[in-house]
Motif scaffolding. Structure first.
Motif, short mmCIF file in Angstrom:
data_model
loop_
_atom_site.label_atom_id
_atom_site.label_comp_id
_atom_site.label_asym_id
_atom_site.label_seq_id
_atom_site.Cartn_x
_atom_site.Cartn_y
_atom_site.Cartn_z
N CYS A 49 0.84 -1.21 0.00
CA CYS A 49 0.00 0.00 0.00
C CYS A 49 0.88 1.25 0.00
O CYS A 49 1.96 1.28 0.58
CB CYS A 49 -0.92 0.00 1.22
SG CYS A 49 -2.19 -1.31 1.16
N SER A 50 0.36 2.30 -0.63
CA SER A 50 1.15 3.53 -0.78
C SER A 50 1.05 4.43 0.45
O SER A 50 2.00 5.13 0.79
CB SER A 50 0.68 4.30 -2.01
OG SER A 50 -0.70 4.62 -1.91
N GLN A 56 0.04 0.44 5.37
CA GLN A 56 1.39 0.65 4.84
C GLN A 56 2.41 0.10 5.83
O GLN A 56 2.42 0.44 7.00
CB GLN A 56 1.63 2.14 4.61
CG GLN A 56 2.99 2.48 4.01
CD GLN A 56 3.21 3.98 3.89
OE1 GLN A 56 2.41 4.77 4.40
NE2 GLN A 56 4.28 4.37 3.23
N LEU A 109 0.03 4.51 -7.72
CA LEU A 109 -0.67 3.43 -7.03
C LEU A 109 0.20 2.18 -6.98
O LEU A 109 1.10 2.00 -7.82
CB LEU A 109 -1.98 3.10 -7.75
CG LEU A 109 -3.10 4.14 -7.67
CD1 LEU A 109 -4.24 3.76 -8.62
CD2 LEU A 109 -3.62 4.26 -6.25
N VAL A 142 -9.84 1.47 -7.52
CA VAL A 142 -9.77 2.22 -6.27
C VAL A 142 -11.09 2.95 -6.03
O VAL A 142 -11.49 3.81 -6.82
CB VAL A 142 -8.61 3.23 -6.29
CG1 VAL A 142 -8.58 4.02 -4.99
CG2 VAL A 142 -7.29 2.51 -6.51
N TRP A 196 -9.64 1.71 1.03
CA TRP A 196 -8.80 2.53 0.17
C TRP A 196 -8.52 3.90 0.78
O TRP A 196 -7.39 4.38 0.78
CB TRP A 196 -9.46 2.71 -1.20
CG TRP A 196 -9.71 1.44 -1.94
CD1 TRP A 196 -10.91 0.82 -2.12
CD2 TRP A 196 -8.74 0.63 -2.61
NE1 TRP A 196 -10.76 -0.33 -2.86
CE2 TRP A 196 -9.43 -0.47 -3.17
CE3 TRP A 196 -7.36 0.72 -2.79
CZ2 TRP A 196 -8.80 -1.47 -3.89
CZ3 TRP A 196 -6.72 -0.28 -3.52
CH2 TRP A 196 -7.43 -1.36 -4.06
N CYS A 236 -5.17 1.84 2.55
CA CYS A 236 -4.16 1.45 1.56
C CYS A 236 -3.69 2.58 0.64
O CYS A 236 -2.51 2.63 0.30
CB CYS A 236 -4.71 0.29 0.73
SG CYS A 236 -3.48 -0.53 -0.30
N THR A 237 -4.60 3.45 0.22
CA THR A 237 -4.22 4.51 -0.73
C THR A 237 -4.77 5.85 -0.25
O THR A 237 -5.40 6.58 -1.02
CB THR A 237 -4.75 4.19 -2.15
OG1 THR A 237 -6.18 4.03 -2.07
CG2 THR A 237 -4.14 2.92 -2.70
N TYR A 277 -3.81 8.86 -2.38
CA TYR A 277 -4.54 8.93 -3.65
C TYR A 277 -5.94 9.51 -3.43
O TYR A 277 -6.36 10.44 -4.13
CB TYR A 277 -4.62 7.54 -4.28
CG TYR A 277 -5.29 7.49 -5.64
CD1 TYR A 277 -4.55 7.61 -6.80
CD2 TYR A 277 -6.67 7.32 -5.74
CE1 TYR A 277 -5.17 7.56 -8.05
CE2 TYR A 277 -7.30 7.28 -6.98
CZ TYR A 277 -6.54 7.39 -8.13
OH TYR A 277 -7.15 7.35 -9.35
#
Length: 619
Positions: free
Chosen positions: A333-334, A339, A363, A397, A404, A408-409, A412
């Motif tokens: 994950c970013s 993360q 991503l 996403v 999300w 994880c993002t 984003y």
């Protein structure tokens, strides 16, 4: 013929109309309240294009589902405004305004229920019901303004109404993304609930207008009766004898029709018997060109706003990240609580990737997480049990899902939310420009005329705007300002021109016909946009913008033909308004050295720039 002078040689005072009452400005305020709330509610889906896609169940046909919200709104209104217009003409615009406002409230409420239950079908039902009331509401308010304002004030009033009402669109485009992004699912539900509350307020304002109009009508009727009694008492014996002779002729049924310039009771009954849809067969070619122009030009303004958030994100504010950049740990994950460690975006040389503010963060190339391997307190908020993507793309996403947006993002989703809010502000530019310019333009147009020429200019400007959006990388601000100017100019001339091309007793029907044709485009164009989007690799640019430019080009051609016809038959659309009439006793000067009795106002000699009764005009 009856004398038009009283006993002292002076003409009698003209009968007062609603346009002479100061309360007409309160009527305008109430109309603005009703239309502002309605415009806000109408455009809520447009402002939440991205958020709604994240919130609703995942579907590869989301763009079609989304555009159907506008199609189902418009489909019934291809026919309904025709009857809405005749209904308004027969039963009175203020009563109809209240009924239609109530229908929009029901529709907005059903829509918000559908959103809360993530049901496209219920949402479609709500939009359908909302559309049943909304378009006829527009017909009713236009008729009310035409009734309460006269002469040059008609365009001014419509310009003020239009300018203030479009602020509802601006307010929606700014506020709805902010509300939706605050609280995820609860936020987007609140965004639609605001629409239901505003339409409830509209019902109250429409009810107040109904009471005000009824009181004004009674007041004018009492004044008319008192004036008639006063004039009768002041008549000298000679005039009284003339009246008696005329009355005896009418009573005997053998008098000549010309003894009463306004015709007898039979003619009045025919006039008041109601307006039929078949009356549209009497409308002139100029009216039908105006209708076609409205269809095509609005076709590249309103449907553009429906998807402008998506277009601006794709073109300017949330463009794809550089293709040669990747995460240091591509299968991790970013950003967020999932993360494992800092996961930087790197270029092929191993240096930190340069991502500009308008680009999306990089991503992960893949993810593999499930509820079973995550803390239950956090995973309970996830919408799925597992998230396994061997080749992750932005389409996967869902920033409405806690996995999300928090896990994880988060980088984003945070940037996407900021971009949608920024896009909402930028997409408001055309309507903000319209709010500022419309009142001034409405007054200006009546002073300079040139309505058909302005239609050509606004269509040309729209062609340039959409080609610029399609083919250049320039900032969208200048094109959208151009769109706002074109929208303001076109709106300032198209609706007042409608009332100039038909008899007054058919005004409601005429507005209904134009609204009906406009909705034919509003029903078909969103489906066309969705089809173009899907066939273009799920992208808007450049083909959707080419479609809008083509619509504007057709409007340009129609405008040129309209100018040719208008030039051939008197330049009456392009002439300065002659409906600012000077009342002089029993006569009204129409502005071209002809005098028309104010009692002949119903004959509408100055409402049609090309009189369909003139022999040989279009034969």
């Amino acid at each position: 013929m009856l004398s038009s002078l009283n006993n002292n040689g002076a003409p009698p005072r003209p009968i007062r109309k609603k346009s002479s009452l100061r309360s007409r400005w309160l009527v305008l305020v109430l109309i603005c309240i009703v239309m502002t709330g309605s415009y806000y509610t109408y455009d809520i889906p447009a402002a939440l294009h991205q958020q709604l896609g994240d919130y609703m169940p995942p579907s590869s046909n989301y763009e079609t589902h989304f555009n159907l919200l506008y199609t189902v709104y418009s489909v019934p209104n291809v026919v309904l405004p025709l009857f809405g217009g005749t209904f308004v003409d027969r039963h009175g615009a203020p009563l109809c305004l209240t009924v239609f406002a109530l229908i929009t409230f029901v529709g907005a409420t059903v829509l918000s229920i559908g959103v809360a239950n993530q049901s496209w079908k219920v949402m479609y039902l709500g939009r359908f019901v909302f559309g049943l009331g909304m378009e006829s509401l527009c017909v009713a308010q236009s008729t009310i303004l035409s009734d309460w304002f006269d002469g040059r004030e008609v365009a001014l009033a419509m310009g003020i109404r239009r300018g203030i009402s479009v602020l509802g669109k601006v307010w929606n485009n700014i506020m709805s993304p902010i509300v939706a992004n605050d609280g995820s699912r609860g936020g987007i539900e609140s965004s639609f609930l605001i629409g239901a509350v505003l339409t409830c307020t509209n019902v109250v304002a429409a009810g107040m207008l109904l009471v005000l109009d009824n009181n004004a009508t009674k007041r004018l009727e009492r004044g008319e009766a008192l004036q008639s009694m006063t004039d009768a008492l002041l008549e000298d014996e000679e005039v009284m004898e003339e009246i008696a002779v005329a009355a005896s002729r009418r009573g005997g049924g053998g008098g000549d029709r010309e003894e009463n310039p306004q015709g007898g009771g039979e003619m009045d009954q025919n006039k008041k018997s109601g307006v039929h849809v078949t009356d549209m067969g009497k409308f002139t070619p100029i009216f039908w060109l105006l209708t076609l122009s409205c269809l095509m030009v609005y076709g590249c303004i309103l449907p553009f706003n429906n998807v402008s958030s998506g277009i601006l994100l794709e073109r300017d504010f949330f463009t794809p990240s550089p293709t040669d950049c990747g995460l240091e740990y591509s299968d991790e994950c970013s950003a967020g609580y999932l993360q494992q460690e800092k996961n930087n975006a790197l270029d092929p040389n191993g240096d930190t990737c340069s991502i500009v503010p308008t680009q999306a963060p990089v991503l992960p190339s893949s993810v593999n997480h499930s509820v079973a391997d995550t803390d239950a307190e956090r995973s309970d908020e996830w919408e799925q049990d597992e998230y396994v993507y061997s080749s992750l793309t932005s389409k996967h996403v869902d920033c409405g899902d806690s996995f999300w947006v928090d896990g994880c993002t988060s980088d984003y989703c945070s940037k996407q939310n900021a971009a949608t809010e920024h896009a909402g502000k930028i997409m408001s530019i055309p309507f903000l420009v319209a709010a500022l310019l419309s009142p001034l333009l409405g007054h200006m147009v009546d002073r300079i005329g040139r309505r058909a020429q302005i239609i050509v200019f606004s269509s040309s400007l729209l062609v340039i705007v959409h080609l610029t959006m399609a083919l250049s990388t320039l900032s969208p601000i200048a094109p959208l300002i151009g769109q706002g100017i074109a929208y303001s100019l076109f709106s300032a001339v198209i609706w007042p021109s409608v009332s100039l091309t038909v008899p007054k007793q058919n005004t409601g029907t005429a507005f209904g016909v134009v609204t009906s044709m406009q909705n034919m485009g509003m029903a078909l164009f969103p489906l066309a946009i969705a089809a173009i989007f899907n066939s273009n690799g799920r992208r808007y640019l450049p083909n959707v913008e080419f479609f809008f430019a083509a619509c504007a080009a057709v409007g340009l051609v129609v405008g040129l033909v309209m100018n040719c016809l208008d030039s051939r038959y008197g330049n009456k659309l392009n002439a300065v308004t002659t409906r600012q009439l000077e009342v002089t006793g029993h006569f009204i000067k129409a502005g071209n050295n002809e005098e028309v009795s104010d009692l002949e106002d119903e004959d509408d000699m100055y409402y049609s720039p090309i009189n369909p009764s003139e022999e040989g005009v279009f034969s």
